[in-house]
Design an enzyme around this catalytic site. Structure first.
Site, mmCIF file in Angstrom:
data_model
loop_
_atom_site.group_PDB
_atom_site.id
_atom_site.type_symbol
_atom_site.label_atom_id
_atom_site.label_comp_id
_atom_site.label_asym_id
_atom_site.label_seq_id
_atom_site.Cartn_x
_atom_site.Cartn_y
_atom_site.Cartn_z
ATOM 1 C CG ASP A 193 9.931 -4.206 7.935
ATOM 2 O OD1 ASP A 193 10.693 -4.986 7.331
ATOM 3 O OD2 ASP A 193 8.847 -3.836 7.479
ATOM 4 C CG HIS A 199 8.174 -1.056 -1.400
ATOM 5 N ND1 HIS A 199 6.839 -1.338 -1.585
ATOM 6 C CD2 HIS A 199 8.311 -0.740 -0.072
ATOM 7 C CE1 HIS A 199 6.192 -1.206 -0.435
ATOM 8 N NE2 HIS A 199 7.058 -0.845 0.499
ATOM 9 C CD GLU A 221 5.204 -3.709 3.488
ATOM 10 O OE1 GLU A 221 4.837 -2.568 3.153
ATOM 11 O OE2 GLU A 221 6.125 -3.925 4.293
ATOM 12 C CD GLU A 250 9.380 -6.696 4.764
ATOM 13 O OE1 GLU A 250 10.407 -6.755 5.477
ATOM 14 O OE2 GLU A 250 8.441 -5.906 4.987
ATOM 15 C CG ASP A 255 5.710 -5.668 7.598
ATOM 16 O OD1 ASP A 255 5.153 -5.837 8.691
ATOM 17 O OD2 ASP A 255 6.049 -4.550 7.165
ATOM 18 N NE ARG A 313 0.380 -1.532 2.255
ATOM 19 C CZ ARG A 313 1.685 -1.616 2.403
ATOM 20 N NH1 ARG A 313 2.301 -0.820 3.272
ATOM 21 N NH2 ARG A 313 2.396 -2.493 1.724
ATOM 22 C CD GLN A 340 1.933 1.740 6.077
ATOM 23 O OE1 GLN A 340 1.360 0.756 5.605
ATOM 24 N NE2 GLN A 340 3.137 2.097 5.699
ATOM 25 C CE LYS A 343 4.227 -1.396 7.356
ATOM 26 N NZ LYS A 343 4.532 -2.142 6.125
ATOM 27 C CB THR A 373 5.771 -9.899 11.401
ATOM 28 O OG1 THR A 373 5.495 -8.509 11.580
ATOM 29 C CG2 THR A 373 6.846 -10.082 10.341
ATOM 30 C CD GLU A 422 5.463 -1.665 -4.475
ATOM 31 O OE1 GLU A 422 6.300 -1.273 -5.303
ATOM 32 O OE2 GLU A 422 5.707 -2.540 -3.609
#
Length: 407
Positions: free
Chosen positions: A119, A126, A192, A194, A226, A230, A233, A246, A250, A353
């Site tokens: 990834d 971002h 996420e 992607e 993904d 948080r 992480q 993570k 996925t 975000e």
């Protein structure tokens, strides 16, 4: 524009300009095999090839796309040309039409066996936003960010097909104000948005792939979510990067859209300064962005519309960098672009975000708010790109519902 004897609407997202590949089964025939989406039908590719006299179609009578991926870009191009021919020339109708199944009657599966999963982190917007959130007293971008495509190796075995539920992960969490870490379900579960790139044409260990040849190993794209814990992480990622935050899941879309379908969607990159090193530069045409439009919905409410054209690094640069140290490519390798985000709030591709780490929750259509995902939430990401002669290239969707943690 080539037309089909299926009489498809000109703006159908799965017309002859798209023709994505997937793996399906039916109640009547539970064997998993390769299918091609055309309109509101799935073509049983191997059966149609046998009926129409195409011997090499045997690679589609497999439970994954990996055999087909191993054939390389010349075979991919020949197969696509054959599919367009038999779906447009009425001469083939009697041989092909019996092998078209309504999409509502099939079950879709993971389209390929994921060999390795990497990834990347290719959006400047971002990366800058995350830097400001996680490291408010430092420069948002790390010094290496504009010199190389940053990435991490993920867990191939937890890549799942769209529609698979995601169990809320457990792990260690420690907020800055906590005296010590605690263990339990993630409280800050995120998405996420992607694009995932599917790789074929294996290479030997020790042999880098030059950037001008990288596109020959890019078979196609999937939408990719993904999922990210948080809080897990944030506690674990220093100094070696993402791990348990993570690796629990996925999700990818069931349909792989060939890179050949996206040629009309090639756009210049936003601009790279400083100029990358030679191995990341390439000839004209080998470094490009993609004009792909995404939409993110949480429980049916559109919360974001990220634009892939904003991405800083090209997929060919990511692949060249992935292999420059001699790492081999394997048929079925998958690499993610990293979160697709833009300069405006409505184009941010993750809740971290969008809500600025929970400080500015989003409001859903039912009046509830979200800082991060709750159990029972369903996230759906869709995408499309412009095709030739005004066609619309559909990327399908990737969806998943959050289930309570296993405790």
């Amino acid at each position: 524009m080539t037309t089909s004897w299926l009489d498809l609407p000109a703006d159908h997202p799965f017309g002859l300009a798209t023709l994505p590949y997937g793996v399906f089964s039916t109640a009547a025939d539970p064997r998993r095999r390769v299918g091609v989406r055309v309109g509101d039908h799935v073509l049983d590719a191997a059966a149609a090839a046998e009926q129409a006299g195409m011997e090499s179609g045997v690679c589609w009578d497999r439970p994954s796309l990996n055999d087909f991926l191993s054939r390389g870009h010349h075979a991919w191009a020949a197969a696509r040309a054959w599919l367009v021919e038999v779906l447009s020339d009425p001469m083939y109708r009697d041989a092909v039409e019996p092998h078209l199944l309504p999409v509502a009657d099939v079950t879709m599966h993971l389209p390929f066996e994921v060999a390795d999963y990497v990834d990347f982190y290719a959006s400047e917007h971002h990366a800058s936003n995350v830097g400001r959130i996680f490291r408010p007293d430092s420069e948002p971008l790390t010094p290496n960010w504009k010199h190389l495509p940053i990435g991490y190796h993920g867990r191939a075995g937890t890549v799942v097909v769209s529609g698979t539920d995601i169990v809320r992960p457990c792990g260690q969490r420690k907020a800055p104000s906590d005296p010590a870490p605690t263990f339990g379900p993630s409280r800050r579960l995120d998405i996420e948005t992607e694009l995932g790139f599917v790789v074929g044409g294996a290479t030997p260990l020790g042999q880098p792939v030059p950037i001008d040849e990288a596109v020959e190993h890019l078979f196609g794209v999937v939408l990719l979510n993904d999922w990210s814990a948080r809080d897990i992480q944030a506690w674990e990622y220093v100094p070696l990067g993402p791990f348990l935050g993570k690796s629990f899941g996925t999700s990818i879309s069931a349909w792989v859209v060939p890179m050949a379908a996206l040629e009309a969607a090639h756009v210049p990159l936003p601009g790279q300064d400083p100029q990358p090193l030679d191995y990341l530069r390439g000839d004209e045409g080998s470094v490009f962005g993609l004009d792909i439009h995404c939409e993110v919905r949480v429980n049916g409410t559109a919360v974001s519309r990220p634009e892939y054209a904003d991405m800083y690094w090209s997929p060919t640069q990511m692949l060249a960098h992935l292999s420059v140290n001699g790492a081999s490519l394997r048929d079925g390798d998958l690499f993610g672009s990293g979160t697709i985000s833009g300069a405006d709030r409505q184009t941010r591709g993750c809740l971290l975000e969008l809500t600025w780490s929970g400080q500015e929750p989003v409001t859903l259509e039912d009046g509830t708010t979200r800082a991060f995902l709750e159990d029972g939430d369903t996230v759906t990401i869709t995408g499309w790109a412009p095709g030739p002669d005004g066609a619309r290239i559909g990327l399908g969707e990737v969806t998943g519902t959050i289930r309570p943690a296993f405790e």
